[in-house]
Design a protein around this motif. Structure first.
Motif, PDB file in Angstrom:
ATOM      1  N   ASN A  91     -46.695 -20.413  -9.553  1.00 34.93           N
ATOM      2  CA  ASN A  91     -45.965 -21.539 -10.161  1.00 34.93           C
ATOM      3  C   ASN A  91     -45.393 -22.486  -9.113  1.00 34.93           C
ATOM      4  N   MET A  92     -45.701 -22.242  -7.848  1.00 31.67           N
ATOM      5  CA  MET A  92     -45.228 -23.101  -6.755  1.00 31.67           C
ATOM      6  C   MET A  92     -46.403 -23.757  -6.060  1.00 31.67           C
ATOM      7  N   SER A  93     -46.192 -24.968  -5.562  1.00 27.65           N
ATOM      8  CA  SER A  93     -47.231 -25.641  -4.787  1.00 27.65           C
ATOM      9  C   SER A  93     -47.455 -24.914  -3.467  1.00 27.65           C
ATOM     10  N   VAL A  94     -48.519 -25.304  -2.783  1.00 23.53           N
ATOM     11  CA  VAL A  94     -48.827 -24.730  -1.477  1.00 23.53           C
ATOM     12  C   VAL A  94     -47.635 -24.898  -0.538  1.00 23.53           C
ATOM     13  N   LEU A  95     -47.097 -26.118  -0.468  1.00 27.47           N
ATOM     14  CA  LEU A  95     -45.971 -26.383   0.427  1.00 27.47           C
ATOM     15  C   LEU A  95     -44.741 -25.563   0.031  1.00 27.47           C
ATOM     16  N   ASP A  96     -44.466 -25.480  -1.265  1.00 26.83           N
ATOM     17  CA  ASP A  96     -43.289 -24.738  -1.721  1.00 26.83           C
ATOM     18  C   ASP A  96     -43.430 -23.239  -1.461  1.00 26.83           C
ATOM     19  N   ASN A  97     -44.651 -22.714  -1.487  1.00 27.19           N
ATOM     20  CA  ASN A  97     -44.860 -21.315  -1.137  1.00 27.19           C
ATOM     21  C   ASN A  97     -44.399 -21.037   0.293  1.00 27.19           C
ATOM     22  N   LEU A  98     -44.645 -22.000   1.186  1.00 25.78           N
ATOM     23  CA  LEU A  98     -44.223 -21.836   2.577  1.00 25.78           C
ATOM     24  C   LEU A  98     -42.716 -22.016   2.711  1.00 25.78           C
ATOM     25  N   LEU A  99     -42.172 -23.044   2.043  1.00 22.39           N
ATOM     26  CA  LEU A  99     -40.754 -23.339   2.167  1.00 22.39           C
ATOM     27  C   LEU A  99     -39.882 -22.259   1.520  1.00 22.39           C
ATOM     28  N   TYR A 100     -40.461 -21.468   0.619  1.00 29.57           N
ATOM     29  CA  TYR A 100     -39.723 -20.358   0.013  1.00 29.57           C
ATOM     30  C   TYR A 100     -39.304 -19.347   1.083  1.00 29.57           C
ATOM     31  N   VAL A 101     -40.136 -19.199   2.107  1.00 29.63           N
ATOM     32  CA  VAL A 101     -39.845 -18.255   3.191  1.00 29.63           C
ATOM     33  C   VAL A 101     -38.784 -18.810   4.121  1.00 29.63           C
ATOM     34  N   LYS A 103     -36.837 -22.778   5.054  1.00 33.13           N
ATOM     35  CA  LYS A 103     -36.722 -24.207   4.732  1.00 33.13           C
ATOM     36  C   LYS A 103     -36.905 -25.066   5.992  1.00 33.13           C
ATOM     37  N   ASP A 104     -38.111 -25.048   6.507  1.00 30.92           N
ATOM     38  CA  ASP A 104     -38.428 -25.842   7.699  1.00 30.92           C
ATOM     39  C   ASP A 104     -39.697 -26.639   7.376  1.00 30.92           C
ATOM     40  N   LYS A 105     -39.500 -27.835   6.820  1.00 31.49           N
ATOM     41  CA  LYS A 105     -40.635 -28.629   6.354  1.00 31.49           C
ATOM     42  C   LYS A 105     -41.545 -29.050   7.497  1.00 31.49           C
ATOM     43  N   ARG A 106     -40.967 -29.327   8.668  1.00 34.22           N
ATOM     44  CA  ARG A 106     -41.782 -29.730   9.811  1.00 34.22           C
ATOM     45  C   ARG A 106     -42.732 -28.604  10.221  1.00 34.22           C
ATOM     46  N   LEU A 107     -42.209 -27.370  10.289  1.00 33.44           N
ATOM     47  CA  LEU A 107     -43.057 -26.226  10.638  1.00 33.44           C
ATOM     48  C   LEU A 107     -44.117 -26.002   9.566  1.00 33.44           C
ATOM     49  N   ALA A 108     -43.718 -26.106   8.289  1.00 32.77           N
ATOM     50  CA  ALA A 108     -44.664 -25.886   7.198  1.00 32.77           C
ATOM     51  C   ALA A 108     -45.818 -26.884   7.268  1.00 32.77           C
ATOM     52  N   GLU A 109     -45.505 -28.151   7.476  1.00 32.75           N
ATOM     53  CA  GLU A 109     -46.551 -29.164   7.527  1.00 32.75           C
ATOM     54  C   GLU A 109     -47.404 -29.015   8.789  1.00 32.75           C
ATOM     55  N   SER A 110     -46.805 -28.544   9.872  1.00 32.65           N
ATOM     56  CA  SER A 110     -47.571 -28.290  11.093  1.00 32.65           C
ATOM     57  C   SER A 110     -48.577 -27.164  10.875  1.00 32.65           C
ATOM     58  N   LEU A 111     -48.149 -26.101  10.208  1.00 29.96           N
ATOM     59  CA  LEU A 111     -49.048 -24.979   9.916  1.00 29.96           C
ATOM     60  C   LEU A 111     -50.182 -25.408   8.989  1.00 29.96           C
ATOM     61  N   LEU A 112     -49.852 -26.196   7.974  1.00 27.99           N
ATOM     62  CA  LEU A 112     -50.878 -26.668   7.042  1.00 27.99           C
ATOM     63  C   LEU A 112     -51.881 -27.574   7.755  1.00 27.99           C
ATOM     64  N   GLU A 113     -51.408 -28.357   8.697  1.00 27.72           N
ATOM     65  CA  GLU A 113     -52.290 -29.223   9.471  1.00 27.72           C
ATOM     66  C   GLU A 113     -53.232 -28.388  10.340  1.00 27.72           C
ATOM     67  N   LEU A 120     -53.876 -30.422   0.701  1.00 24.29           N
ATOM     68  CA  LEU A 120     -53.763 -29.584  -0.487  1.00 24.29           C
ATOM     69  C   LEU A 120     -52.332 -29.120  -0.735  1.00 24.29           C
ATOM     70  N   LYS A 121     -51.369 -29.673  -0.025  1.00 26.51           N
ATOM     71  CA  LYS A 121     -50.008 -29.132  -0.046  1.00 26.51           C
ATOM     72  C   LYS A 121     -49.323 -29.232  -1.405  1.00 26.51           C
ATOM     73  N   THR A 122     -49.770 -30.142  -2.269  1.00 23.84           N
ATOM     74  CA  THR A 122     -49.141 -30.273  -3.596  1.00 23.84           C
ATOM     75  C   THR A 122     -49.877 -29.475  -4.671  1.00 23.84           C
ATOM     76  N   GLN A 132     -59.044 -20.739   0.861  1.00 26.39           N
ATOM     77  CA  GLN A 132     -57.850 -21.596   0.933  1.00 26.39           C
ATOM     78  C   GLN A 132     -56.591 -20.797   0.626  1.00 26.39           C
ATOM     79  N   LYS A 133     -56.663 -19.909  -0.368  1.00 25.98           N
ATOM     80  CA  LYS A 133     -55.508 -19.067  -0.683  1.00 25.98           C
ATOM     81  C   LYS A 133     -55.129 -18.188   0.497  1.00 25.98           C
ATOM     82  N   GLN A 134     -56.126 -17.646   1.178  1.00 27.05           N
ATOM     83  CA  GLN A 134     -55.814 -16.767   2.296  1.00 27.05           C
ATOM     84  C   GLN A 134     -55.215 -17.542   3.462  1.00 27.05           C
ATOM     85  N   ARG A 135     -55.645 -18.795   3.636  1.00 25.52           N
ATOM     86  CA  ARG A 135     -55.030 -19.625   4.677  1.00 25.52           C
ATOM     87  C   ARG A 135     -53.571 -19.926   4.335  1.00 25.52           C
ATOM     88  N   VAL A 136     -53.281 -20.168   3.058  1.00 22.97           N
ATOM     89  CA  VAL A 136     -51.891 -20.384   2.641  1.00 22.97           C
ATOM     90  C   VAL A 136     -51.070 -19.126   2.908  1.00 22.97           C
TER      91      VAL A 136
END
Length: 284
Positions: A91-101, A103-113, A120-122, A132-136
């Motif tokens: 029920n969470m977006s790709v980005l929100d799955n990372l931010l749940y762990v 709250k560092d948006k810069r790190l999350a976006e760096s990892l996704l990059e 695909l972050k939304t 893709q799921k395993q990369r997330v």
């Protein structure tokens, strides 16, 4: 440095056994746990993560995670855990799955990059492919910059091409963050590509401990054979070329010519055969 000296009674398919592991892992190492199913590999990961109880000691650097009087709760252990089944919040977006762990948006976006997931972050996990799921899942495990990354057969459900791609991304993240990584795997080609050290478990005990080549490599005898495999590497030793091929659950070395070394490509499927005592290899 990680010091592990644990014991736990297990009930496996062959009856009761004692998981008894005593080992030291250097900071920044990539270690593969191998062995038959039921030998205690996943249980060892879960004990390190604090998800299962055991007796003994676990020390990470100067921190005690487990001893006779104390057991650090799982949520306080600075670990990342990559599961075989992804374990994402649907029920969470790709980005929100990372931010749940964390709250560092810069790190999350760096990892996704880094893992080519930025576009695909939304998206929700149920709209993604298995790779893709395993990369997330891998990115999420890295969000708290873990001292210890634990992976339980993370790529076993993926096709060979995607496995090869994600193996490289795992290695990139491992080096980028300087994380100590312990991975359970049954795939010799995966172990060869990723690990510096292989620990083989059998019935709860360490029976082999060494480099991937020392532990996994099996040279062929004089019998005739013909089978297919994957070319993992071509190594120049003095004046000869040695091809390292994954065949089933074994690695095989074959001496090849300069022409063969130039024509063959790492990762391709090959046919391995012999006439008398002279093994031959050709691309498929």
């Amino acid at each position: 440095m990680i010091k592990i000296a644990i014991n736990k009674k297990l009930h496996g398919a062959d009856g009761q056994m004692d998981l008894s592991v005593n080992l030291t892992v250097e900071d920044g190492d990539f270690v593969a746990l191998a062995g038959q199913s039921g030998s205690g590999k996943t249980t060892l990961l879960r004990i390190l993560a604090g998800l299962e109880e055991a007796s003994g000691t676990i020390q990470i650097g100067d921190e005690i995670w487990l001893d006779k009087k104390f057991c650090l709760p799982s949520q306080k252990r600075k670990i990342g855990f990559v599961f075989q089944d992804y374990a994402l919040f649907n029920n969470m977006s790709v980005l929100d799955n990372l931010l749940y762990v964390h709250k560092d948006k810069r790190l999350a976006e760096s990892l996704l990059e880094m893992t080519e997931l930025a576009e695909l972050k939304t998206r929700l996990p149920n709209t993604l492919s298995g790779g893709q799921k395993q990369r997330v899942s891998l990115c999420r495990a890295m969000m708290n910059k873990p001292k210890l990354l634990l992976m339980d057969e993370p790529l076993s459900a993926l096709d060979p091409e995607m496995r090869t791609k994600l193996q490289q991304e795992i290695l990139t993240l491992h080096k980028e963050f300087g994380t100590t990584t312990i991975m359970v795997s049954h795939d010799p080609s995966e172990i060869y590509r990723l690990a510096q050290r292989v620990i083989m478990l059998n019935f709860g005990e360490i029976v082999s401990d060494g480099s991937p080549k020392d532990i996994l490599l099996k040279t062929s005898g004089s019998q005739k054979f013909s089978f297919e495999g994957e070319l993992l590497d071509i190594v120049k030793v003095d004046v000869i070329n040695i091809a390292i091929v994954s065949v089933g659950q074994q690695l095989v070395e074959v001496v090849i010519s300069d022409d063969e070394a130039h024509s063959l490509k790492i990762g391709q499927s090959v046919s391995l055969s012999t006439k008398a005592f002279s093994p031959m290899i050709r691309g498929l």
